[in-house]
Design an enzyme around this catalytic site. Sequence first.
Site, mmCIF file in Angstrom:
data_model
loop_
_atom_site.group_PDB
_atom_site.id
_atom_site.type_symbol
_atom_site.label_atom_id
_atom_site.label_comp_id
_atom_site.label_asym_id
_atom_site.label_seq_id
_atom_site.Cartn_x
_atom_site.Cartn_y
_atom_site.Cartn_z
ATOM 1 N N ASP A 141 1.723 -1.051 11.922
ATOM 2 C CA ASP A 141 0.312 -1.468 11.493
ATOM 3 C C ASP A 141 0.112 -2.994 12.065
ATOM 4 O OD1 ASP A 141 -0.116 0.768 10.279
ATOM 5 O OD2 ASP A 141 0.590 0.367 8.573
ATOM 6 N N ARG A 156 -9.061 12.053 12.271
ATOM 7 C CA ARG A 156 -7.578 12.105 12.517
ATOM 8 C C ARG A 156 -6.825 13.149 12.559
ATOM 9 N NH1 ARG A 156 -5.773 6.795 9.227
ATOM 10 N NH2 ARG A 156 -3.766 7.265 10.432
ATOM 11 N N ARG A 213 -6.325 2.117 17.938
ATOM 12 C CA ARG A 213 -5.953 0.669 17.782
ATOM 13 C C ARG A 213 -5.519 0.054 19.192
ATOM 14 N NH1 ARG A 213 -3.303 0.238 11.869
ATOM 15 N NH2 ARG A 213 -5.269 0.201 10.997
ATOM 16 N N ARG A 260 2.640 6.173 -3.131
ATOM 17 C CA ARG A 260 3.740 6.736 -3.582
ATOM 18 C C ARG A 260 4.002 6.653 -5.151
ATOM 19 N NH1 ARG A 260 4.144 5.581 1.527
ATOM 20 N NH2 ARG A 260 5.594 6.822 3.048
ATOM 21 N N SER A 307 7.091 9.341 11.909
ATOM 22 C CA SER A 307 6.043 9.202 10.932
ATOM 23 C C SER A 307 6.603 9.478 9.692
ATOM 24 C CB SER A 307 5.013 10.206 11.287
ATOM 25 O OG SER A 307 4.113 10.156 10.090
ATOM 26 N N LYS A 322 -4.673 5.948 14.684
ATOM 27 C CA LYS A 322 -4.754 5.174 13.351
ATOM 28 C C LYS A 322 -6.152 5.148 12.898
ATOM 29 C CE LYS A 322 -0.165 4.504 12.727
ATOM 30 N NZ LYS A 322 0.296 5.388 11.887
ATOM 31 N N GLN A 324 4.675 9.385 7.093
ATOM 32 C CA GLN A 324 3.644 10.293 6.616
ATOM 33 C C GLN A 324 4.189 11.606 6.562
ATOM 34 O OE1 GLN A 324 -0.176 9.267 8.055
ATOM 35 N NE2 GLN A 324 -0.087 7.283 6.997
ATOM 36 N N LYS A 358 0.814 -1.303 -0.039
ATOM 37 C CA LYS A 358 0.012 0.032 0.110
ATOM 38 C C LYS A 358 0.947 1.248 -0.057
ATOM 39 C CE LYS A 358 -3.100 0.329 3.537
ATOM 40 N NZ LYS A 358 -3.014 1.662 4.109
#
Length: 457
Positions: free
Chosen positions: A340, A129, A371, A33, A175, A367, A177, A28
């Site tokens: 994850d 989020r 979680r 990307r 992170s 997340k 991200q 993913k």
Amino acid sequence: MTRPGQPTPLESRASDALGGRVRVPGDKSISHRALILGALAVGETRISGLLEGEDVLNTAKAMSALGARVDRTGEGVWSVRGVGVGGFAAPDKPLDFGNSGTGCRLAMGAVAGSPIAATFDGDASLRGRPMRRILDPLEQMGTRVPSQADGGRLPMTLQGARDPLPIVYRTPVASAQIKSAVLLAGLSAPGTTTVIESETSRDHTERMLRQFGAQVTSIPEGVHGRRISLIGQPELHGANVVVPADPSSAAFPMVAALIVPGSDIVLEDVMLNPLRTGLFRTLREMGADIVPDSEWFDVGDGDPTQLVHLNLEQAANLRVRYSKLRGVTVPPERAPSMIDEYLVLAVAAAFAEGMTIMRGLKELRVKESDRLEATAAMLRVNGVNVEISGDDMIVEGRGFVSGGGLVSTHMDHRIAMSALVMGLASDTPVKVDDTAFIATSFPDFIPMMRGLGAEFA
Ligand code: S3P
């Protein structure tokens, strides 16, 4: 934005030994990307093995709304003709990223480098989020935020800068991200953009930027971190991207095979980027029988980026056999390489003998769902003792799980898949309230698991 359709519950039951060979869908992180870098490049990017899950399809739609030409030319085969760095066109409606934090946050970084306004939105989970972590560095680079929902949430509109300022940014949490959003915005900046992370997060953006023609360096920083620098305003050229199978998806049939007695399966072409293999390492420490058919690039908890000069990802076929597992302690510095995977690790821990202590899980709270709480609830409702202590989770493994619980998925694909895996070895069936979100990352999960022998009803 909302998801149409009714919830689709499912029950999973104790199954006979699992067997067979499968290839789980494409990674993913790399899929998002490939589409975004393809959209920022000049010329054609050809992608094979793209994950055709909802999260990635939303990124594809967003890139086409921003002016790239995105075509599906075969199963998992896509072509992207990009607009060049800084060349995005203003979309005429909000970009809907559905359930995907990665698609949304990386696209925010990419949009920040074009002088356009774009509105970002998502489903109820994504609207909940935090986006401040992305806005902070992007605002320093010159992005404006004309509108946002309370608390720095979606929906929000960004106005990108014509010439973003190159910055030196220390990420407040490990992170990929955040790192990726800053680097993608830095593509348009006249100078060197630097990201410093004190814990090393997945490095696909760095590898792929190099593959597309950018100059990126990455050197060690502190005990576990990296300093990553990108020289701005490169001409990115289209590239051929071959997407290996997603280790985060392979985790589900892997744990299923480890807990269902007699199982023996092969997971094909699983990506073994050393910044993604924390789960495999942990399971092996627990006694799991996981054997790769080629060299295992496990560099432990030391400096996992010693292979960083390699832009292309390594992959191997993994043979996984039923194993008697024992509890272990997972150190906090391993969290970025398996962030994850804690949900399905918690399932494996419940079937192990002894305590499994997982430390440093704060990021799990932000997340697709909280979680930490959702995993604890999933286990408790099925008779497993779990304790959350600060940012740590402790699972008491007794070698069996009684099951019988109804698990709430909280719009979280990985909760749904973890619970279904647990039911395959539980004394009584485990039910999940909604499997619809599995389509975000692993659309064929249910038929693929059935093909291995899983009993879902
Ligand atoms: C991802 C990074 C991780 C991970 C997510 C994918 C990525 O998030 O949880 O599923 O592709 O960059 P954070 O970087 O926010 O930890």
